[in-house]
Design a protein around this motif. Structure first.
Motif, PDB file in Angstrom:
ATOM      1  N   LEU A 192       0.831  -1.198   0.000  1.00 49.25           N
ATOM      2  CA  LEU A 192       0.000   0.000   0.000  1.00 49.25           C
ATOM      3  C   LEU A 192       0.868   1.252   0.000  1.00 49.25           C
ATOM      4  N   PRO A 193       0.358   2.335  -0.540  1.00 49.43           N
ATOM      5  CA  PRO A 193       1.050   3.609  -0.346  1.00 49.43           C
ATOM      6  C   PRO A 193       1.056   3.943   1.146  1.00 49.43           C
ATOM      7  N   VAL A 194       2.076   4.625   1.597  1.00 46.73           N
ATOM      8  CA  VAL A 194       2.206   4.939   3.028  1.00 46.73           C
ATOM      9  C   VAL A 194       0.964   5.672   3.534  1.00 46.73           C
ATOM     10  N   LYS A 195       0.453   6.602   2.739  1.00 50.27           N
ATOM     11  CA  LYS A 195      -0.722   7.369   3.162  1.00 50.27           C
ATOM     12  C   LYS A 195      -1.908   6.444   3.452  1.00 50.27           C
ATOM     13  N   GLU A 196      -2.112   5.465   2.592  1.00 48.89           N
ATOM     14  CA  GLU A 196      -3.217   4.521   2.786  1.00 48.89           C
ATOM     15  C   GLU A 196      -2.955   3.592   3.964  1.00 48.89           C
TER      16      GLU A 196
END
Length: 69
Positions: A10-14
């Protein structure tokens, strides 16, 4: 039958939105409370006399009250 499950990437933000522990780490990184570091191959290599002298000279210029000749 033993099947391997691919890791979820996952992207870090997600990931931070989904997981409180990830969010806490991201917040500490963002605030500067902690910084990412990693060891390098040369960290265990002994310093030469010249490298030590260069470091001491640099520290002396930056912190003259702590590093006197």
């Amino acid at each position: 039958m033993d099947q391997k499950i691919a890791p979820l990437i996952l992207p870090v933000k997600e990931a931070a939105a989904r997981d409180a522990n990830v969010r806490a780490v991201v917040n500490r990184l963002h605030s500067g409370e902690c910084v990412p570091v990693s060891p390098c191959d040369s960290m265990f290599t002994p310093w030469s006399k010249e490298e030590k002298a260069d470091l001491h000279s640099t520290l002396q210029r930056i912190f003259p009250e702590k590093f006197r000749s």
